[in-house]
Design a protein around this motif. Structure first.
Motif, PDB file in Angstrom:
ATOM      1  N   VAL A   8      42.214  39.966  43.556  1.00 21.96           N
ATOM      2  CA  VAL A   8      43.049  41.144  43.337  1.00 21.96           C
ATOM      3  C   VAL A   8      43.698  41.558  44.648  1.00 21.96           C
ATOM      4  CG1 VAL A   8      43.057  43.575  42.646  1.00 21.96           C
ATOM      5  CG2 VAL A   8      41.633  41.939  41.410  1.00 21.96           C
ATOM      6  N   LEU A  36      35.259  41.139  41.490  1.00 25.39           N
ATOM      7  CA  LEU A  36      36.575  41.089  42.128  1.00 25.39           C
ATOM      8  C   LEU A  36      36.484  40.763  43.615  1.00 25.39           C
ATOM      9  CD1 LEU A  36      38.112  44.427  40.745  1.00 25.39           C
ATOM     10  CD2 LEU A  36      38.206  42.156  39.679  1.00 25.39           C
ATOM     11  N   VAL A  38      38.763  41.697  46.439  1.00 27.57           N
ATOM     12  CA  VAL A  38      39.896  42.595  46.658  1.00 27.57           C
ATOM     13  C   VAL A  38      40.448  42.422  48.069  1.00 27.57           C
ATOM     14  CG1 VAL A  38      40.697  44.989  46.638  1.00 27.57           C
ATOM     15  CG2 VAL A  38      38.957  44.247  45.002  1.00 27.57           C
ATOM     16  N   ALA A  73      47.545  36.129  43.913  1.00 25.53           N
ATOM     17  CA  ALA A  73      46.534  36.988  43.293  1.00 25.53           C
ATOM     18  C   ALA A  73      46.502  36.809  41.780  1.00 25.53           C
ATOM     19  CB  ALA A  73      46.831  38.451  43.638  1.00 25.53           C
ATOM     20  N   ALA A  75      45.670  39.364  39.992  1.00 27.47           N
ATOM     21  CA  ALA A  75      46.127  40.682  39.543  1.00 27.47           C
ATOM     22  C   ALA A  75      46.459  41.539  40.761  1.00 27.47           C
ATOM     23  CB  ALA A  75      45.048  41.356  38.710  1.00 27.47           C
TER      24      ALA A  75
END
Length: 193
Positions: A8, A36, A38, A73, A75
């Motif tokens: 992400v 995730l 991130v 990514a 998302a």
């Protein structure tokens, strides 16, 4: 077999150090680290002002890096304040550098507007992300009003409803990534009319 974490890319619309928006993104990064990976972008203020004449093969390296990270990514999460009843110029500028690409087309996106009020920035961001064909699940949009009383500078969320809303947003984003071949929002809107 262990499931791979979703990658992400997280963008804070604030350039302020220790902003509530960055704190929310860090909260997500820490509390969902089992699911995730991130990547919080820290260069929004270094992106040059968008100029279509400079959007060519010689585009600035910071823009290339920003675009690459979005493209790679699974998302994107955007968390932004509201400035003068609109989006911060730095965030609008960052998004504009991607209009000539397909980076956001069908990309699962979640967004949070965390501000004193935030309605106008929320409406603006929803319209922009839909226009550039992002895939935004129903539960992947969140408006946090009165954020200063709910999120501390060190990333602690003092409001259980806000914490629950953030959790639901992240779950919605994860589900959106796992869906197969959905249409971007603007096509879904057209189908309903």
């Amino acid at each position: 077999m262990k499931k791979e974490k979703l990658k992400v890319f997280a963008i804070s619309g604030s350039t302020k150090q220790y902003s509530s928006n960055e704190s929310i993104l860090k909260y997500i990064s820490i509390n969902f680290q089992d699911h995730l990976e991130v990547d919080i972008y820290e260069g929004i203020e270094r992106l040059p002002h968008f100029n279509p004449d400079h959007d060519n093969e010689n585009v600035d390296e910071t823009v290339k890096d920003f675009r690459r990270r979005i493209f790679q990514a699974d998302a994107v999460i955007i968390c932004t304040p509201e400035y003068v009843f609109s989006l911060p110029g730095s965030l609008k500028n960052a998004i504009e550098w991607n209009v000539s690409t397909t980076n956001f087309s069908n990309k699962p996106v979640a967004f949070i507007v965390a501000a004193a009020s935030g309605e106008k920035a929320f409406e603006a961001l929803d319209l922009i992300m839909t226009t550039i064909e992002s895939r935004i699940a129903k539960g992947a949009k969140l408006l946090i009003k009165g954020v200063k009383g709910k999120v501390s500078a060190n990333g602690i969320i003092h409001d259980s409803r806000t914490e629950d809303s953030i959790r639901k947003l992240v779950i919605s984003l994860i589900q959106s990534v796992e869906e197969e071949n959905p249409l971007p929002n603007k096509y879904l809107v057209r189908q309903r009319n």
